[in-house]
Write an enzyme that holds these catalytic residues in place. Structure first.
Site, PDB file in Angstrom:
ATOM      1  N   HIS A   1      55.786  11.542 -96.001  1.00 34.18           N
ATOM      2  CA  HIS A   1      56.362  11.664 -94.650  1.00 34.18           C
ATOM      3  C   HIS A   1      56.112  13.056 -94.065  1.00 34.18           C
ATOM      4  CE1 HIS A   1      58.343   8.092 -96.143  1.00 34.18           C
ATOM      5  NE2 HIS A   1      58.855   7.846 -94.945  1.00 34.18           N
TER       6      HIS A   1
ATOM      7  N   HIS B   1      62.562  13.515-102.409  1.00 31.51           N
ATOM      8  CA  HIS B   1      61.530  14.492-102.744  1.00 31.51           C
ATOM      9  C   HIS B   1      62.171  15.829-103.103  1.00 31.51           C
ATOM     10  CE1 HIS B   1      58.218  11.936-101.384  1.00 31.51           C
ATOM     11  NE2 HIS B   1      58.947  11.651-100.313  1.00 31.51           N
TER      12      HIS B   1
END
Length: 297
Positions: free
Chosen positions: A211, A253
């Site tokens: 992303h 993440h």
């Protein structure tokens, strides 16, 4: 004679040097041991030294263990070239190794602390839906579908040229990040299973952050090919940054994954700009995609 042999056997059994952990102190050097095995009457091989007491003690306990750390069969060590120094733990690590391990530990600790929207009982649970929506704006699925719809409705050559290059940039980012994630296979800080959209976009691992890479690449692409006012440009930069942060807040993440994703997105933008497809090439690709090319005469 039988009594003396029995006393010698008992004395050998009680000898400390005949214990398994002291076998190496009671064995000859390797060369002499090999030479003693090669000598024998009638050309037969016989061992130079027989550990009778050790065989009697280890008869019911399975294979013996040598002083070199490996199991010993009846014919000798399993790996004669293996020394004990190869199995020892490294007690003097380098400064580089210490620095890398320290940075990784700090990265994991900070990423877990920032994962405030991970579960329903986390401190940032009320903001979870908004953060999830923000992270969805950096997903590959809406950007690829939106680019295809805009390309289908576009009537200008310049607009089609920009949209075709943007579509190629999105596919380049998708395949590159998916390949790197398959190669590294790093789990997230909270190790949650990926969702359905993550499986569609092949975003199943943590490093690098897909992303964040996509957000930076799209941000640079739009700023370079669209005329926007200063407030909109600032909002676009802020959007790209918040997309990367949202993935950390959701526990997907690490901070290092997002940072590497930002750098990778800028690299993808630079690569697409260096191999920019002109209008004629884009029209050829569109004709192949819509099956409306003219046959060659």
């Amino acid at each position: 004679m039988p009594g003396s042999q029995a006393r010698n056997r008992v004395r050998d059994r009680n000898n400390v040097l005949n214990r398994p952990e002291f076998i190496s102190l009671n064995q000859p050097p390797r060369r002499e041991h090999a030479a003693g095995e090669s000598r024998g009457a009638g050309g037969t091989r016989r061992p130079a030294f027989k550990q009778q007491s050790q065989q009697e003690d280890a008869g019911g306990r399975g294979p013996r263990e040598s002083s070199e750390g490996g199991p010993v069969a009846d014919g000798g060590p399993k790996d004669a070239s293996r020394w004990p120094e190869q199995d020892c733990m490294q007690l003097n690590p380098t400064f580089r190794g210490i620095a890398i391990n320290s940075l990784l530990a700090i990265d994991i600790s900070l990423s877990k602390r920032l994962g405030m929207c991970v579960g329903a009982h986390s401190p940032g649970a009320p903001l979870r839906s908004m953060v999830t929506l923000l992270a969805f704006t950096g997903h590959a699925f809406p950007w690829i579908c939106g680019t295809l719809i805009c390309l289908w409705r576009s009537n200008t050559l310049a607009g089609q040229e920009v949209l075709v290059n943007l579509l190629l940039a999105l596919f380049l980012d998708l395949m590159t990040v998916a390949g790197m994630q398959k190669l590294v296979k790093r789990k997230g800080p909270w190790d949650y299973p990926p969702g359905l959209l993550d499986y569609i976009a092949m975003d199943m691992y943590s490093f690098p952050a897909a992303h964040a890479s996509r957000a930076v690449m799209v941000c640079k692409f739009l700023l370079n090919h669209l005329v926007l006012a200063v407030p909109l440009r600032i909002l676009l930069y802020l959007w790209a940054f918040l997309v990367g942060v949202s993935r950390v807040l959701l526990g997907k993440h690490h901070l290092s994954d997002v940072g590497c994703g930002f750098a990778l997105g800028f690299l993808h933008f630079s690569l697409v700009e260096s191999v920019w497809l002109d209008s004629a090439t884009c029209q050829t690709l569109i004709s192949f995609g819509t099956f409306r090319w003219t046959p060659l005469v």
